[in-house]
Design a protein around this motif. Sequence first.
Motif, short mmCIF file in Angstrom:
data_model
loop_
_atom_site.label_atom_id
_atom_site.label_comp_id
_atom_site.label_asym_id
_atom_site.label_seq_id
_atom_site.Cartn_x
_atom_site.Cartn_y
_atom_site.Cartn_z
N PRO A 8 -31.87 3.46 32.20
CA PRO A 8 -32.77 3.59 31.21
C PRO A 8 -32.13 2.85 29.99
O PRO A 8 -31.23 2.71 29.52
CB PRO A 8 -33.10 5.01 30.80
N THR A 9 -33.38 2.09 29.51
CA THR A 9 -32.68 1.30 28.08
C THR A 9 -34.12 0.97 27.11
O THR A 9 -35.27 1.09 27.67
CB THR A 9 -32.38 -0.01 28.49
N PHE A 10 -33.87 0.85 25.97
CA PHE A 10 -35.00 0.80 24.94
C PHE A 10 -34.56 -0.11 24.00
O PHE A 10 -33.42 -0.39 23.68
CB PHE A 10 -35.31 2.19 24.44
N ASN A 77 -30.05 13.49 17.94
CA ASN A 77 -30.42 13.00 19.42
C ASN A 77 -30.48 14.29 20.17
O ASN A 77 -30.98 14.04 21.38
CB ASN A 77 -29.60 11.99 19.51
N PRO A 81 -34.65 15.25 25.44
CA PRO A 81 -33.82 14.47 26.02
C PRO A 81 -34.14 13.06 26.12
O PRO A 81 -35.29 12.72 25.92
CB PRO A 81 -34.27 15.29 27.43
N ARG A 87 -35.67 7.76 34.47
CA ARG A 87 -34.94 8.02 35.64
C ARG A 87 -35.73 8.52 36.46
O ARG A 87 -35.41 8.46 37.81
CB ARG A 87 -33.72 9.11 35.49
N ASP A 111 -27.04 3.03 29.12
CA ASP A 111 -26.76 1.50 28.84
C ASP A 111 -25.79 1.36 27.72
O ASP A 111 -25.03 0.38 27.21
CB ASP A 111 -28.03 0.81 28.36
N ASP A 170 -21.51 15.49 32.61
CA ASP A 170 -22.22 14.49 31.70
C ASP A 170 -22.92 13.35 33.03
O ASP A 170 -22.26 13.50 34.08
CB ASP A 170 -21.34 13.58 30.97
N MET A 171 -23.99 12.92 32.39
CA MET A 171 -24.78 11.99 33.66
C MET A 171 -23.64 11.03 34.11
O MET A 171 -23.88 10.58 35.46
CB MET A 171 -25.87 11.28 32.76
N GLY A 196 -29.48 19.37 27.00
CA GLY A 196 -28.09 19.35 27.74
C GLY A 196 -28.18 19.70 29.31
O GLY A 196 -27.13 19.60 29.93
N ARG A 228 -20.59 5.42 22.31
CA ARG A 228 -21.84 5.25 21.71
C ARG A 228 -21.76 4.28 20.71
O ARG A 228 -20.88 4.26 20.03
CB ARG A 228 -22.19 6.66 21.21
C1 UGA Z 1 -26.13 12.32 26.65
C2 UGA Z 1 -26.16 11.87 28.29
O1 UGA Z 1 -25.02 11.12 28.32
C3 UGA Z 1 -27.43 11.10 28.80
O2 UGA Z 1 -27.23 10.81 29.97
C4 UGA Z 1 -28.45 12.30 28.62
O3 UGA Z 1 -29.69 11.72 28.93
C5 UGA Z 1 -28.50 12.67 27.25
O4 UGA Z 1 -27.46 13.41 26.77
C6 UGA Z 1 -29.82 13.73 27.22
O5 UGA Z 1 -29.41 14.80 27.00
O6 UGA Z 1 -30.85 13.47 27.32
P1 UGA Z 1 -26.34 10.40 24.70
O7 UGA Z 1 -25.44 9.42 24.65
O8 UGA Z 1 -26.62 11.49 23.70
O9 UGA Z 1 -26.39 11.15 26.21
O10 UGA Z 1 -27.96 9.84 25.27
P2 UGA Z 1 -28.31 8.21 25.06
O11 UGA Z 1 -27.25 7.21 25.41
O12 UGA Z 1 -28.90 7.95 23.57
O13 UGA Z 1 -29.57 8.06 26.20
C7 UGA Z 1 -29.37 7.96 27.37
C8 UGA Z 1 -29.94 6.81 28.06
O14 UGA Z 1 -31.54 6.66 27.85
C9 UGA Z 1 -29.51 5.55 27.47
O15 UGA Z 1 -29.44 4.63 28.43
C10 UGA Z 1 -30.58 5.14 26.50
O16 UGA Z 1 -30.72 3.61 26.47
C11 UGA Z 1 -31.95 5.63 27.21
N1 UGA Z 1 -32.89 5.67 25.93
C12 UGA Z 1 -32.48 6.51 25.05
C13 UGA Z 1 -34.15 5.61 26.19
O17 UGA Z 1 -34.75 5.02 27.32
N2 UGA Z 1 -35.13 5.93 25.23
C14 UGA Z 1 -34.90 6.45 24.08
O18 UGA Z 1 -35.62 6.58 23.23
C15 UGA Z 1 -33.43 6.61 23.80
#
Ligand code: UGA
Length: 253
Positions: A8-10, A77, A81, A87, A111, A170-171, A196, A228
């Motif tokens: 997933p990416t934004f 954050n 979720p 996904r 990402d 973790d994922m 989580g 991060r």
């Molecule tokens: C942790 C886990 O490592 C994530 O896999 C899990 O989705 C997240 O918690 C959760 O509980 O939802 P964290 O580092 O806090 O991760 O999450 P991010 O890296 O900020 O986001 C996970 C993925 O979603 C990234 O690939 C990011 O690019 C994507 N994302 C984030 C979106 O597609 N949209 C958004 O608005 C924010």
Amino acid sequence: PVIYAITPTFARPVQKAELTRLAQTFLHVSNFHWIVVEDAPQKTALVSRFLETSGLIYTHLSVATPPNYKLGRNDPNWKKPRGVEQRNAALRWLRENLKLSNKGVVYFADDDNTYSVKLFHEMEKIQRVGVWPVGLVGGLMIEKPICDNVTNKVMGFNAAWKPDRPFPLDMAGFAINLELLLKHTDAWFSYDVQGGYQESEILRQIVTKDQLEPLADCCTKVYVWHTRTEPPQLNVEQMLIKKGKRSNAGIEV
Ligand code: UGA
Ligand code: MN
């Protein structure tokens, strides 16, 4: 097997840098198929161009997170979720486009993490669900399954953050045999679970704890880090924008 990595990416200032770091790791992995899912109503030009010139085999999808589930600018954050919609779109794509005769492993590769090429070699051994340590996550240097080196089985987990989760991982800490995801057509990520619990949600639908396969030398090696990226300070840029200028006029960053 083909490794299907779902990312997933934004859109944000660091997006292209994140995708570049990932792509240049993934180019070192053979039999690799990248499924990039933008959190956006449409595919963006930046990500489209990026993927076209990446040299990788890829599928490009987009689906926006519904507004009520999107994090606000000042929300911490953990409030909502991330990546659920994206996904799930990728899981749908796998189920619509692949058959049981396709041999593969599915990995959820966010990402912003940092991946060693060695991780992808470990995934080739997976029968059902492979698990391994993740560095720099959950308030610890390493969050990992506890592996018995006589039986090579998962005996428990060292997680400190929400240790009562059914699968306190973790994922980035597991990958799934494609066949399992194709057979369990009703296994999805969900908004109706506690913060989580996304990892536990997908895993509980397809596997039991005693079926987990510890990899990375009985979970003694770290091949992925939950890094991060700090958002950049763009205060000067903001001042330029107010004056109708920008440092990157006509240049993609
Ligand atoms: C942790 C886990 O490592 C994530 O896999 C899990 O989705 C997240 O918690 C959760 O509980 O939802 P964290 O580092 O806090 O991760 O999450 P991010 O890296 O900020 O986001 C996970 C993925 O979603 C990234 O690939 C990011 O690019 C994507 N994302 C984030 C979106 O597609 N949209 C958004 O608005 C924010
Ligand atoms: Mn992350």
